[in-house]
Design a protein around this motif. Structure first.
Motif, PDB file in Angstrom:
ATOM      1  N   LEU A  82      15.947   2.012 -17.834  1.00  0.00           N
ATOM      2  CA  LEU A  82      15.670   2.284 -16.425  1.00  0.00           C
ATOM      3  C   LEU A  82      14.481   1.440 -15.953  1.00  0.00           C
ATOM      4  CD1 LEU A  82      16.063   6.152 -15.975  1.00  0.00           C
ATOM      5  CD2 LEU A  82      17.342   4.369 -14.795  1.00  0.00           C
ATOM      6  N   VAL A  83      13.459   1.355 -16.810  1.00  0.00           N
ATOM      7  CA  VAL A  83      12.292   0.547 -16.452  1.00  0.00           C
ATOM      8  C   VAL A  83      12.723  -0.907 -16.263  1.00  0.00           C
ATOM      9  CG1 VAL A  83      10.034  -0.290 -17.187  1.00  0.00           C
ATOM     10  CG2 VAL A  83      10.676   2.068 -17.645  1.00  0.00           C
ATOM     11  N   ALA A  84      13.564  -1.393 -17.169  1.00  0.00           N
ATOM     12  CA  ALA A  84      14.029  -2.781 -17.072  1.00  0.00           C
ATOM     13  C   ALA A  84      14.840  -2.981 -15.787  1.00  0.00           C
ATOM     14  CB  ALA A  84      14.867  -3.131 -18.299  1.00  0.00           C
ATOM     15  N   LEU A  85      15.650  -1.980 -15.455  1.00  0.00           N
ATOM     16  CA  LEU A  85      16.494  -2.067 -14.263  1.00  0.00           C
ATOM     17  C   LEU A  85      15.635  -2.094 -13.005  1.00  0.00           C
ATOM     18  CD1 LEU A  85      19.514  -1.762 -13.239  1.00  0.00           C
ATOM     19  CD2 LEU A  85      18.986   0.648 -12.975  1.00  0.00           C
ATOM     20  N   LEU A  86      14.586  -1.287 -13.003  1.00  0.00           N
ATOM     21  CA  LEU A  86      13.760  -1.139 -11.806  1.00  0.00           C
ATOM     22  C   LEU A  86      12.762  -2.277 -11.632  1.00  0.00           C
ATOM     23  CD1 LEU A  86      13.174   2.688 -11.994  1.00  0.00           C
ATOM     24  CD2 LEU A  86      14.412   1.468 -10.208  1.00  0.00           C
ATOM     25  N   GLY A  87      12.694  -3.144 -12.651  1.00  0.00           N
ATOM     26  CA  GLY A  87      11.922  -4.353 -12.448  1.00  0.00           C
ATOM     27  C   GLY A  87      10.511  -4.270 -12.936  1.00  0.00           C
ATOM     28  N   PRO A  88       9.708  -5.264 -12.561  1.00  0.00           N
ATOM     29  CA  PRO A  88       8.338  -5.289 -13.051  1.00  0.00           C
ATOM     30  C   PRO A  88       7.686  -3.958 -12.727  1.00  0.00           C
ATOM     31  CG  PRO A  88       8.605  -6.766 -11.163  1.00  0.00           C
ATOM     32  CD  PRO A  88       9.961  -6.282 -11.546  1.00  0.00           C
ATOM     33  N   ASP A  89       6.862  -3.471 -13.648  1.00  0.00           N
ATOM     34  CA  ASP A  89       6.314  -2.137 -13.479  1.00  0.00           C
ATOM     35  C   ASP A  89       5.634  -1.988 -12.134  1.00  0.00           C
ATOM     36  OD1 ASP A  89       5.880   0.449 -14.331  1.00  0.00           O
ATOM     37  OD2 ASP A  89       3.818  -0.012 -14.850  1.00  0.00           O
ATOM     38  N   GLU A  90       4.913  -3.011 -11.749  1.00  0.00           N
ATOM     39  CA  GLU A  90       4.136  -2.935 -10.524  1.00  0.00           C
ATOM     40  C   GLU A  90       3.964  -4.358 -10.035  1.00  0.00           C
ATOM     41  OE1 GLU A  90      -0.259  -1.143  -9.446  1.00  0.00           O
ATOM     42  OE2 GLU A  90       0.251  -1.701 -11.466  1.00  0.00           O
ATOM     43  N   THR A  91       4.169  -4.592  -8.752  1.00  0.00           N
ATOM     44  CA  THR A  91       3.974  -5.932  -8.223  1.00  0.00           C
ATOM     45  C   THR A  91       2.776  -5.904  -7.291  1.00  0.00           C
ATOM     46  OG1 THR A  91       6.372  -6.106  -8.239  1.00  0.00           O
ATOM     47  CG2 THR A  91       5.183  -7.871  -7.144  1.00  0.00           C
ATOM     48  N   PRO A  92       1.675  -6.540  -7.684  1.00  0.00           N
ATOM     49  CA  PRO A  92       0.499  -6.491  -6.808  1.00  0.00           C
ATOM     50  C   PRO A  92       0.723  -7.250  -5.499  1.00  0.00           C
ATOM     51  CG  PRO A  92       0.046  -7.755  -8.826  1.00  0.00           C
ATOM     52  CD  PRO A  92       1.462  -7.308  -8.906  1.00  0.00           C
ATOM     53  N   ILE A  93      -0.058  -6.922  -4.485  1.00  0.00           N
ATOM     54  CA  ILE A  93       0.033  -7.621  -3.198  1.00  0.00           C
ATOM     55  C   ILE A  93      -0.350  -9.086  -3.395  1.00  0.00           C
ATOM     56  CG2 ILE A  93      -1.008  -7.777  -0.881  1.00  0.00           C
ATOM     57  CD1 ILE A  93       0.709  -5.332  -1.068  1.00  0.00           C
ATOM     58  N   ARG A  94       0.428  -9.951  -2.765  1.00  0.00           N
ATOM     59  CA  ARG A  94       0.087 -11.386  -2.846  1.00  0.00           C
ATOM     60  C   ARG A  94      -0.956 -11.702  -1.792  1.00  0.00           C
ATOM     61  NH1 ARG A  94       5.948 -14.348  -2.878  1.00  0.00           N
ATOM     62  NH2 ARG A  94       7.035 -12.847  -4.191  1.00  0.00           N
ATOM     63  N   TRP A  95      -2.202 -11.573  -2.158  1.00  0.00           N
ATOM     64  CA  TRP A  95      -3.290 -11.834  -1.207  1.00  0.00           C
ATOM     65  C   TRP A  95      -3.343 -13.311  -0.875  1.00  0.00           C
ATOM     66  CZ3 TRP A  95      -4.558  -7.475   0.706  1.00  0.00           C
ATOM     67  CH2 TRP A  95      -4.640  -6.323  -0.082  1.00  0.00           C
ATOM     68  N   ASN A  96      -3.539 -13.600   0.375  1.00  0.00           N
ATOM     69  CA  ASN A  96      -3.732 -14.985   0.765  1.00  0.00           C
ATOM     70  C   ASN A  96      -5.172 -15.384   0.443  1.00  0.00           C
ATOM     71  OD1 ASN A  96      -4.068 -17.446   2.144  1.00  0.00           O
ATOM     72  ND2 ASN A  96      -2.467 -16.854   3.601  1.00  0.00           N
ATOM     73  N   PRO A  97      -5.373 -16.472  -0.316  1.00  0.00           N
ATOM     74  CA  PRO A  97      -6.748 -16.862  -0.657  1.00  0.00           C
ATOM     75  C   PRO A  97      -7.572 -17.169   0.587  1.00  0.00           C
ATOM     76  CG  PRO A  97      -5.142 -18.511  -1.398  1.00  0.00           C
ATOM     77  CD  PRO A  97      -4.369 -17.328  -0.936  1.00  0.00           C
ATOM     78  N   ALA A  98      -6.896 -17.566   1.663  1.00  0.00           N
ATOM     79  CA  ALA A  98      -7.618 -17.768   2.927  1.00  0.00           C
ATOM     80  C   ALA A  98      -7.157 -16.696   3.911  1.00  0.00           C
ATOM     81  CB  ALA A  98      -7.318 -19.159   3.486  1.00  0.00           C
ATOM     82  N   PRO A  99      -7.847 -15.542   3.960  1.00  0.00           N
ATOM     83  CA  PRO A  99      -7.384 -14.430   4.794  1.00  0.00           C
ATOM     84  C   PRO A  99      -7.242 -14.855   6.256  1.00  0.00           C
ATOM     85  CG  PRO A  99      -9.276 -13.776   3.442  1.00  0.00           C
ATOM     86  CD  PRO A  99      -9.111 -15.252   3.275  1.00  0.00           C
ATOM     87  N   PRO A 100      -6.454 -14.171   7.046  1.00  0.00           N
ATOM     88  CA  PRO A 100      -5.788 -12.917   6.699  1.00  0.00           C
ATOM     89  C   PRO A 100      -4.500 -13.083   5.900  1.00  0.00           C
ATOM     90  CG  PRO A 100      -5.300 -13.512   8.969  1.00  0.00           C
ATOM     91  CD  PRO A 100      -6.276 -14.531   8.461  1.00  0.00           C
TER      92      PRO A 100
END
Ligand code: GDP
Ligand code: MG
Length: 441
Positions: A82-100
């Motif tokens: 089920l874990v494999a099916l549901l994908g990466p455990d957690e996907t962090p936010i892709r922060w832009n190095p130059a905000p916003p």
């Protein structure tokens, strides 16, 4: 959330446990049951088939035949798959190095985009970010108003421009966001009842105007398999980076949540679990898998408790409990802290083994109204009675029952509970001391 599936799987595992050793025929039968459970939860047919196939192969490889605890082995394999099916455990936010960092929200009408936009803003605020919202749903004037109200509720600025067009609003919002030094811009957009070319063209233009770091598809989890087709269509046009399933607090069967990543490669990022702006949970594949198979979500509970108890004087409560001096003021405090964790029913559902074994009606019985009744009883006590429950004689109890709109039996029961907690904690402390002595030897 997905309670039916959990109940079905728990039943299957219990069946294996009863049987003990498994023959090959038993394993085939179990796999068939798991597949039916998945199909009933509205998991895509092909995905369910592949899933069971993999589980079976692994189960055979692990030599479950003859094993004394085949249920444990199968449980673990199902969990891992089920874990494999549901994908990466957690996907962090892709922060832009130059905000916003720009987040584009898309999805069908009524899926929960606007609500989720506000929920995300609240979530970002908690992470110490400075979010801003852009109202790019100009289909209905009410949509802008809705976002403005929600923005005010969570305390974040909302950029809106009536009588303009979505692309212009998005561009101007981005400029405004930079000007205000906000570091996250969340762009709410219009939806249609079904996917159509005009909607896709409009939203693709908005995408081009703001060049988002994240493109989140908001999906109503109760829509079932259709959700996969919707995700597919949006992914082809916009290149989704994540899916957010809303209304997981309702009677979602879960098939869409379980299928969307496998079908489209788009990972689930958040789950919406209620109408309030705080009802948003970051998605963890492992936690979700464990909840589905009835292992509960212990980390989720700990997180909720930590959040609710932050800044509370938990240490002094603990020392009071240990010394057996707990009074109704502490009781009131405890209730308040527990209520901060959200609706009781949701918390209970996260407790391992509980949700699977309790019918929905039982969960409904331990509702928040009951907690309110207990709280009303304590609130009807005088400060002296709260700190010194020994003075609570018959006539006082009668007065409290009247004042709180409860019955005298309820009042008696609550008082008895406090005393039994006191006794219990005293015993526990004694036991603990004994154990320490034994350990020291
Ligand atoms: N129960 C529940 N309702 C939700 C959730 N998310 C959104 N809603 C409700 O769904 C309805 C449509 O939401 P809205 O944000 O206006 O959808 P939009 O048309 O995509 O912007 C509203 O009544 C929301 O309160 C959720 O996670 N749980
Ligand atoms: Mg909306």
């Amino acid at each position: 959330m997905l309670d039916n599936l959990t109940r079905r799987l728990s039943g299957i595992f219990a069946g294996i446990r009863k049987k003990g050793r498994l023959s090959e025929d038993d394993v085939t039968a179990v796999m068939r049951e798991i597949r039916v459970a998945l199909l009933e939860a509205d998991v895509n047919f092909q995905i369910a088939k592949n899933f069971v196939q993999t589980v079976k192969e692994k189960a055979v490889g692990e030599e479950i035949f003859g094993s004394l605890t085949p249920d444990q082995t199968i449980l673990k394999i199902v969990r891992d798959e089920l874990v494999a099916l549901l994908g990466p455990d957690e996907t962090p936010i892709r922060w832009n190095p130059a905000p916003p960092t720009v987040i584009l929200m898309c999805g069908l009408q009524g899926s929960g985009k606007t609500t989720t936009t506000a929920k995300l803003a609240r979530w970002f605020l908690k992470q110490g970010k400075k979010p801003m919202l852009a109202a790019c749903d100009l289909q209905r004037p009410a949509a802008v108003k809705q976002l403005e109200i929600l923005g005010e509720q969570v305390g974040v600025p909302v950029y809106a421009q009536l009588g303009s067009n979505p692309v212009q609003v998005a561009k101007d919002a981005l400029a405004r966001c930079k000007h205000l030094f906000c570091d996250v811009l969340i762009v709410d957009t219009a939806g249609r009842l079904s996917i159509d070319e005009e909607l896709m063209k409009e939203i693709a233009e908005v995408r081009g105007a703001v060049n988002p770091d994240e493109v989140f598809l908001v999906v109503d989890a109760t829509t079932g398999q259709e959700a996969v087709n919707v995700a597919d269509a949006f992914h082809k046009t916009l290149g989704l980076t994540g899916a957010i399933f809303t209304k997981m607090d309702g009677d979602a069967r879960g098939g869409a949540v379980l299928s969307v990543r496998e079908a489209t490669s788009v990972p689930v990022r958040f789950l919406g679990v209620g109408e309030q702006t705080e009802a948003l949970d970051p998605f963890h594949a492992s936690r979700m898998a464990e909840r589905i198979i009835g292992m509960g979500d212990v980390f989720g509970i700990i997180e909720k408790a930590e959040e609710a108890f932050a800044g509370e004087d938990v240490a002094s409560l603990e020392s009071k409990m240990r010394s057996g001096k707990l009074d109704f003021n502490d009781f009131l405090n405890q209730m308040r802290m527990i209520r901060k964790m959200g609706p009781l029913k949701n918390v209970m559902k996260m407790i391992p083994g509980l949700s699977a074994n309790l019918p929905e009606e039982a969960l409904d019985m331990v509702n928040d109204k009951q907690v309110d009744r207990l709280q009303a009883i304590v609130l009807s006590m005088t400060p002296k009675e709260r700190s010194n429950p020994d003075v609570l004689n018959g006539s006082r109890r009668k007065r409290i029952a009247k004042g709180s709109g409860t019955t005298q039996e309820e009042v008696n029961r609550l008082i008895e509970q406090l005393y039994s907690m006191r006794r219990g904690m005293k015993e526990f402390s004694k036991l603990e001391k004994k154990m320490k002595k034994i350990k020291r030897r």
